[in-house]
Write a protein that holds these residues in place. Structure first.
Motif, PDB file in Angstrom:
ATOM      1  N   VAL A  49      -1.541  -1.006  -4.233  1.00  0.00           N
ATOM      2  CA  VAL A  49      -2.609  -0.004  -4.297  1.00  0.00           C
ATOM      3  C   VAL A  49      -1.959   1.373  -4.290  1.00  0.00           C
ATOM      4  CG1 VAL A  49      -4.744   0.907  -3.307  1.00  0.00           C
ATOM      5  CG2 VAL A  49      -4.191  -1.524  -3.040  1.00  0.00           C
ATOM      6  N   GLU A  50      -2.225   2.140  -5.325  1.00  0.00           N
ATOM      7  CA  GLU A  50      -1.623   3.467  -5.520  1.00  0.00           C
ATOM      8  C   GLU A  50      -2.706   4.471  -5.914  1.00  0.00           C
ATOM      9  OE1 GLU A  50       0.862   5.499  -5.589  1.00  0.00           O
ATOM     10  OE2 GLU A  50       2.618   4.288  -5.114  1.00  0.00           O
ATOM     11  N   ASN A  51      -2.487   5.735  -5.558  1.00  0.00           N
ATOM     12  CA  ASN A  51      -3.419   6.775  -6.011  1.00  0.00           C
ATOM     13  C   ASN A  51      -2.756   7.763  -6.971  1.00  0.00           C
ATOM     14  OD1 ASN A  51      -1.793   8.000  -3.943  1.00  0.00           O
ATOM     15  ND2 ASN A  51      -3.220   9.728  -4.021  1.00  0.00           N
ATOM     16  N   ALA A  52      -1.423   7.703  -7.098  1.00  0.00           N
ATOM     17  CA  ALA A  52      -0.723   8.722  -7.882  1.00  0.00           C
ATOM     18  C   ALA A  52      -0.190   8.147  -9.193  1.00  0.00           C
ATOM     19  CB  ALA A  52       0.449   9.285  -7.079  1.00  0.00           C
ATOM     20  N   PRO A  53      -0.259   8.925 -10.274  1.00  0.00           N
ATOM     21  CA  PRO A  53       0.270   8.443 -11.557  1.00  0.00           C
ATOM     22  C   PRO A  53       1.730   7.972 -11.465  1.00  0.00           C
ATOM     23  CG  PRO A  53      -0.961  10.481 -11.881  1.00  0.00           C
ATOM     24  CD  PRO A  53      -0.885  10.256 -10.404  1.00  0.00           C
ATOM     25  N   PHE A  94       0.833  -1.203   0.000  1.00  0.00           N
ATOM     26  CA  PHE A  94       0.000   0.000   0.000  1.00  0.00           C
ATOM     27  C   PHE A  94       0.865   1.250   0.000  1.00  0.00           C
ATOM     28  CE2 PHE A  94      -2.851  -3.122   1.948  1.00  0.00           C
ATOM     29  CZ  PHE A  94      -4.042  -2.864   1.291  1.00  0.00           C
ATOM     30  N   ASP A  95       0.567   2.172  -0.906  1.00  0.00           N
ATOM     31  CA  ASP A  95       1.091   3.525  -0.815  1.00  0.00           C
ATOM     32  C   ASP A  95       0.422   4.174   0.412  1.00  0.00           C
ATOM     33  OD1 ASP A  95       2.131   6.131  -1.687  1.00  0.00           O
ATOM     34  OD2 ASP A  95       0.048   6.526  -2.233  1.00  0.00           O
ATOM     35  N   MET A  96       0.989   5.253   0.920  1.00  0.00           N
ATOM     36  CA  MET A  96       0.439   5.839   2.157  1.00  0.00           C
ATOM     37  C   MET A  96      -0.466   7.065   1.920  1.00  0.00           C
ATOM     38  SD  MET A  96       2.375   6.939   5.679  1.00  0.00           S
ATOM     39  CE  MET A  96       3.077   8.472   5.101  1.00  0.00           C
ATOM     40  N   ASP A  97       0.124   8.174   1.433  1.00  0.00           N
ATOM     41  CA  ASP A  97      -0.665   9.402   1.266  1.00  0.00           C
ATOM     42  C   ASP A  97      -1.703   9.222   0.160  1.00  0.00           C
ATOM     43  OD1 ASP A  97       0.648  11.208   3.160  1.00  0.00           O
ATOM     44  OD2 ASP A  97       2.393  11.055   1.853  1.00  0.00           O
ATOM     45  N   GLY A  98      -2.956   9.451   0.489  1.00  0.00           N
ATOM     46  CA  GLY A  98      -4.022   9.327  -0.503  1.00  0.00           C
ATOM     47  C   GLY A  98      -4.544   7.911  -0.659  1.00  0.00           C
ATOM     48  N   ASN A 147       2.792  15.542  -9.308  1.00  0.00           N
ATOM     49  CA  ASN A 147       4.139  15.218  -8.813  1.00  0.00           C
ATOM     50  C   ASN A 147       4.130  14.310  -7.590  1.00  0.00           C
ATOM     51  OD1 ASN A 147       6.058  16.839 -10.527  1.00  0.00           O
ATOM     52  ND2 ASN A 147       4.583  18.419  -9.950  1.00  0.00           N
ATOM     53  N   GLU A 148       2.945  13.932  -7.148  1.00  0.00           N
ATOM     54  CA  GLU A 148       2.836  13.104  -5.940  1.00  0.00           C
ATOM     55  C   GLU A 148       3.670  11.832  -6.081  1.00  0.00           C
ATOM     56  OE1 GLU A 148      -1.145  11.900  -4.993  1.00  0.00           O
ATOM     57  OE2 GLU A 148      -0.484  10.687  -3.303  1.00  0.00           O
ATOM     58  N   GLY A 149       4.443  11.529  -5.038  1.00  0.00           N
ATOM     59  CA  GLY A 149       5.299  10.343  -5.050  1.00  0.00           C
ATOM     60  C   GLY A 149       6.759  10.706  -5.245  1.00  0.00           C
TER      61      GLY A 149
END
Ligand code: CA
Length: 224
Positions: free
Chosen positions: A167-171, A9-13, A45-47
């Motif tokens: 699981v990611e929310n950022a491109p 899991f990614d964290m932010d978002g 730019n997230e990530g």
């Protein structure tokens, strides 16, 4: 959707609704240094590492990279602003979903570019994740969109890419996970149109964490 042996899991978002805090803090930190910043750029730019984000904005706005002193100053301002923001709540449905995955013997790893010192305590308290199952910005040389963070996560669990999912929310997070050869589920919890995530070839896309958790839980339940 697949039934993996581990989920990264990614964290932010993804685990926390923290992107509004990042967006506001970046905007104010750049403004304090006389550099423009659109809200949407926080999500594009997230990530990236802080240096990566600052350089990208400088190249776009000023046609040059930021100096070390500028990076340090802007990042210090941004960190101070972040500490004044309200604590970010967990994203909807994520805490029970992570607990559910554990009951099915599925390993959990958090993969984030963040280096906040309070990270380990927070993830342990809210998601039951120990330090061995966190890959932070301090653990890698090349942050997202490089595959290194997700390759490091594979090393932590000792599994092949085909056994795990992300699981990611950022491109740029999707780009990193796909470059590591992982099945990648995108949740669009930010302010970008879906095409930003689809263009990075995510394997599934959901409008938020709630529909993602519901759909995946049903698939896993059917198999057990
Ligand atoms: Ca994220």
């Amino acid at each position: 959707m697949i039934i993996p042996k581990a989920v990264f899991f990614d964290m932010d978002g993804v685990l926390y609704d923290s992107m509004p805090n990042h967006e506001l803090s970046w905007q104010k930190a750049f403004a304090a240094h006389g550099v423009g910043f659109d809200a949407v750029e926080a999500y594009i730019n997230e990530g990236r590492t802080a240096r990566g984000t600052i350089d990208t904005i400088f190249l776009k706005r000023l046609g040059r990279r930021a100096t070390d002193a500028e990076v340090e100053s802007i990042y210090r301002t941004k960190t101070a602003l972040m500490s004044q923001c309200p604590a970010a709540p967990a994203m909807p449905a994520m805490q029970p979903f992570v607990a559910f995955l554990r009951t099915r013997g599925i390993a959990i790893v958090v993969v984030t570019g963040s280096r906040q010192p309070s990270l380990i305590d927070k993830l342990s308290r809210d998601y039951g994740v120990d330090s061995q199952h966190i890959v932070s910005g301090a653990d890698v040389v090349h942050g997202k969109p490089d595959p290194e963070p997700y390759l490091t996560a594979l090393g932590r669990v000792g599994m092949d890419a085909g056994e795990c999912a992300v699981v990611e929310n950022a491109p740029l997070g999707v780009r990193s996970a796909k470059a590591a050869g992982l099945f990648t589920v995108a949740v669009n919890t930010g302010k970008l149109p879906d095409r930003y995530l689809l263009d990075e070839h995510c394997d599934a896309l959901f409008a938020g964490t709630e529909p993602m958790c519901k759909a995946w839980k049903e698939i896993i339940d059917r198999k057990h």
